[in-house]
Scaffold this motif. Structure first.
Motif, PDB file in Angstrom:
ATOM      1  N   SER A  88      49.911  38.596  38.910  1.00  0.00           N
ATOM      2  CA  SER A  88      49.626  39.942  39.404  1.00  0.00           C
ATOM      3  C   SER A  88      48.605  39.885  40.536  1.00  0.00           C
ATOM      4  O   SER A  88      47.805  38.944  40.640  1.00  0.00           O
ATOM      5  N   VAL A  89      48.611  40.919  41.354  1.00  0.00           N
ATOM      6  CA  VAL A  89      47.646  41.010  42.447  1.00  0.00           C
ATOM      7  C   VAL A  89      46.232  41.058  41.883  1.00  0.00           C
ATOM      8  O   VAL A  89      45.305  40.431  42.419  1.00  0.00           O
ATOM      9  N   GLU A  90      46.053  41.776  40.791  1.00  0.00           N
ATOM     10  CA  GLU A  90      44.725  41.909  40.198  1.00  0.00           C
ATOM     11  C   GLU A  90      44.191  40.555  39.737  1.00  0.00           C
ATOM     12  O   GLU A  90      43.006  40.253  39.903  1.00  0.00           O
ATOM     13  N   ARG A  91      45.074  39.734  39.172  1.00  0.00           N
ATOM     14  CA  ARG A  91      44.630  38.411  38.716  1.00  0.00           C
ATOM     15  C   ARG A  91      44.210  37.553  39.908  1.00  0.00           C
ATOM     16  O   ARG A  91      43.202  36.835  39.840  1.00  0.00           O
ATOM     17  N   VAL A  92      44.954  37.647  40.988  1.00  0.00           N
ATOM     18  CA  VAL A  92      44.617  36.837  42.159  1.00  0.00           C
ATOM     19  C   VAL A  92      43.334  37.351  42.801  1.00  0.00           C
ATOM     20  O   VAL A  92      42.497  36.559  43.267  1.00  0.00           O
ATOM     21  N   ARG A  93      43.127  38.667  42.841  1.00  0.00           N
ATOM     22  CA  ARG A  93      41.864  39.205  43.370  1.00  0.00           C
ATOM     23  C   ARG A  93      40.677  38.683  42.555  1.00  0.00           C
ATOM     24  O   ARG A  93      39.644  38.294  43.116  1.00  0.00           O
ATOM     25  N   ALA A  94      40.834  38.685  41.239  1.00  0.00           N
ATOM     26  CA  ALA A  94      39.753  38.196  40.381  1.00  0.00           C
ATOM     27  C   ALA A  94      39.499  36.708  40.633  1.00  0.00           C
ATOM     28  O   ALA A  94      38.349  36.251  40.662  1.00  0.00           O
ATOM     29  N   TYR A  95      40.575  35.960  40.838  1.00  0.00           N
ATOM     30  CA  TYR A  95      40.427  34.530  41.129  1.00  0.00           C
ATOM     31  C   TYR A  95      39.713  34.323  42.458  1.00  0.00           C
ATOM     32  O   TYR A  95      38.815  33.479  42.566  1.00  0.00           O
ATOM     33  N   ARG A  96      40.083  35.108  43.467  1.00  0.00           N
ATOM     34  CA  ARG A  96      39.412  34.980  44.764  1.00  0.00           C
ATOM     35  C   ARG A  96      37.919  35.271  44.631  1.00  0.00           C
ATOM     36  O   ARG A  96      37.096  34.617  45.283  1.00  0.00           O
TER      37      ARG A  96
END
Length: 705
Positions: free
Chosen positions: A112-120
């Motif tokens: 998900s986009v949210e997971r990738v934002r959190a990873y960034r």
């Protein structure tokens, strides 16, 4: 006037802490600018829809630039643990359009986009922490661990540009304007400047960076190339949309005679009838920008791929009776030298070109920025050249990123020069060397030349020392009566398997592929995986062409030239059963499973975490399947931290050899074959008078039910 959005870094400086804070500032600016770019995506579908078939969806590139920091920091020893192993596998590789690159999206479950934002966010905090605590000496050199930080920043600059191109190729309803990327103001003029050829004086060009150059460079920029050029002529302006329109109106896209054989294949395959960013509308031509369409500005440079640019030159040659072509890299450099422009770190607050987002996120009229006698020698859009990228004498790969350039030394990637309106950092340097497949779209256009200078002959033979050495190890002759190791270990594995049907085999650490091809004589499918894209590409090219040229050292600068030849070795018939991909043995993708046979030859003592690999491999092998391991057990801390060695050390006062460690790790899920271990010698040729003679221990393990 204004300066580039982010001021370029230098490797030197007056104070340690001042430089540390400068790097921190540029890192955060670049990381944030990349995230700001992705605000163009209007809805969730925009993240997961492929802009073009041969590239990943944009969610990949949002994660890829962050993953790059983690993966390179692990290689550089700046961190010792992953942040999210799953994401760091999914987002690891996917830059160039390689024929062997598996982009079947059914193999990927995008997060998900949210997971990738959190990873960034986690990566941002991690990088900031490394910048805070890492000791710094000036100037920063190629060997400094700070190189990995600068590498991550410059890698993100590249993807800001390439991702913006993909957004330009998405359907317009998928994107929305973002203030930080506002394009050039709309101009209603229908005029464009009339182009003409201007003389360029003869002279010498010197390309290449010295090791102590104060600017960051990618590996292909180092070395030295000198060329004496005869006088030639070059177009005063980049080719404008207005100038290119005559080619379109004359049916240039419908006539094969203007196109090379490769270009005509692309033309017929795509059905192209005009430049890809032109949009035919009832009211007239329009131009697609990153997030809007507008009436086509005829005074802006046309943006095309190499094939379109070269076809235009052939057409215009016929129209004018003057032989025209694209400039070589050397000829572009002559224009750059005569332009009077300093390098990018000396531009200050007044950018001399449409570059680095200084004046907007789009091209501008081709007659705005004058550089000596010519316009847009740098900036506005990249400029295609006739030169396929090649290594300068003195080239060497950087150990943190050994496959940045070498996979493009294939005469299929042509250099683009000068930078574009969005180019930042290294991209805007005088010595920058970026190359793309000739069908590839970038913010790129061209100018033309009339020249009697011969085009340079680019090297054909693989000359990278490590790659060439392993080509010879796999496909060269035997030495001192020792059998070819890659063939012998594959035949040993097949002999242990016996006469049973063999559906799937995995050659992990496949290098340049000899064992994979040998396994394919029996296996219906063989997956060859190696951490180095350079090695994987050789195997893939062999599979496609059946032959591959390479050059090895005899002594000093003297080399001999050889061919790896699958047909001559009896390996061609079943080569099509193989598939070669880049991957990390310690972090394999979930799709790599259900194997009957797994071969890991000379691998475990080169892994950062061999125990993890051995624990994970069990779930990828079917019950009754076999795991074949071979290794000379040359444990070295530069590859494997000593605390992760599985043998060759003392623990609690007792000597632990590797076989004992293997039994402890594998015993739960595997049984050691009763005919093993056994020894298997191998010889690696370094020069005509220097060889490595080693003895690997081979063990075979049967997967329990």
């Amino acid at each position: 006037m204004s300066g580039m959005r982010i001021h370029p870094l230098r490797l030197d400086g007056r104070g340690i802490e001042e430089k540390r804070e400068e790097i921190r500032r540029v890192f955060h600016q670049t990381f944030s600018l990349d995230e700001e770019l992705f605000r163009h995506l209007r809805n969730e579908q925009a993240w997961y829809e492929k802009a073009i078939p041969l590239r990943h969806p944009l969610i990949f590139y949002f994660g890829h630039t962050a993953t790059f920091y983690t993966n390179k920091f692990l290689v550089a020893g700046l961190i010792d643990t992953r942040i999210d192993a799953d994401l760091e596998s999914v987002f690891a590789v996917g830059v160039d359009e390689m024929s062997w690159d598996d982009l079947d999206e059914t193999h990927y479950e995008w997060p998900s986009v949210e997971r990738v934002r959190a990873y960034r966010k986690q990566v941002r905090e991690m990088v900031d922490g490394v910048i805070s605590r890492l000791p710094l000496d000036l100037p920063i050199t190629w060997e400094s661990p700070w190189w990995a930080i600068l590498m991550g920043i410059e890698h993100e600059n590249i993807h800001i540009e390439t991702s913006s191109v993909l957004m330009r190729q998405l359907p317009l309803e998928r994107v929305q304007p973002v203030p930080a990327f506002t394009p050039e103001p709309l101009s209603m003029t229908e005029d464009w400047p009339q182009n003409r050829l201007l003389p360029v004086a003869e002279g010498r060009v010197r390309l290449g960076k010295a090791a102590d150059d104060p600017h960051y460079g990618w590996d292909n920029e180092y070395g030295s190339h000198v060329r004496e050029l005869e006088a030639f002529e070059a177009s005063e302006f980049l080719v404008s949309n207005g100038e290119f329109r005559a080619f379109v109106d004359d049916g240039g896209y419908r006539e094969a005679r203007w196109w090379s054989s490769e270009g005509d294949e692309w033309r017929r395959y795509t059905g192209a009838q005009h430049p890809t960013f032109w949009v035919r509308a009832p009211a007239g031509w329009r131009l697609r920008l990153i997030a809007e369409e507008r009436p086509l500005p005829w005074s802006w440079p046309v943006e095309v791929n190499y094939h379109e640019a070269a076809a235009f030159c052939r057409w215009k040659s016929a129209q004018t009776g003057i032989p025209l072509r694209l400039p070589s890299e050397d000829e572009w450099r002559r224009l750059r030298d005569l332009s009077g422009l300093p390098d990018n770190d000396s531009w200050g607050e007044l950018a001399p070109a449409q570059i680095g987002l200084a004046y907007g996120a789009s091209p501008c009229p081709v007659d705005r920025h004058r550089h000596g006698s010519f316009y847009d020698v740098v900036g506005n859009v990249w400029q295609w050249t006739e030169t396929p990228i090649y290594p300068f004498p003195g080239f060497r790969v950087h150990p943190y990123y050994d496959d940045f350039t070498v996979p493009t030394f294939d005469q299929r990637h042509n250099l683009i020069k000068g930078g574009s309106f969005i180019s930042l950092g290294n991209e805007s340097q005088k010595e920058a060397r970026y190359a793309f497949r000739r069908h590839f779209f970038q913010h790129a256009g061209f100018r033309y030349v009339r020249s009697d200078n011969a085009l340079p002959e680019t090297p054909v033979y693989e000359s990278d020392v490590a790659v060439a050495q392993y080509c010879h190890f796999h496909y060269g002759p035997e030495y001192f009566g020792v059998a070819n190791y890659a063939q012998a270990i594959a035949e040993l594995a097949l002999a242990v398997w016996g006469d049973r049907p063999l559906a799937r085999a995995l050659d992990i650490g496949c290098s340049v592929g000899r064992s994979s091809f040998a396994l394919a004589a029996r296996a219906q499918e063989v997956i060859g995986i190696d951490f180095s894209t350079r090695f994987v590409q050789v195997a893939a090219r062999l599979q496609e062409k059946l032959r591959f040229p390479y050059a090895i050292t005899e002594e000093g600068e003297l080399q001999s030239h050889h061919w790896a030849d699958l047909a001559a070795l009896g390996l061609a018939e079943h080569a099509g059963r193989c598939q070669f991909v880049q991957g990390d043995a310690c972090n394999l993708k979930p799709i790599h499973r259900d194997f009957d046979l797994v071969l890991a030859a000379n691998l475990i003592d080169r892994l950062s975490d061999p125990a993890k690999f051995l624990r994970d491999i069990a779930e990828r092998i079917r019950p009754g399947g076999i795991l074949v391991l071979s290794s000379p057990y040359t444990w070295l801390a530069e590859f494997t931290p000593k605390e992760r060695w599985i043998g060759g050390l003392r623990r609690d006062g007792e000597s632990i050899d590797t076989l004992t460690g293997l039994k402890a790790l594998l015993g739960e899920h595997f049984a050691l074959h009763p005919e093993f271990p056994r020894d298997l010698p191998f010889v690696i040729r370094e020069t005509a008078r220097k060889y490595q003679h080693s003895i690997a221990q081979v063990t075979v393990w049967t997967r329990r039910s």
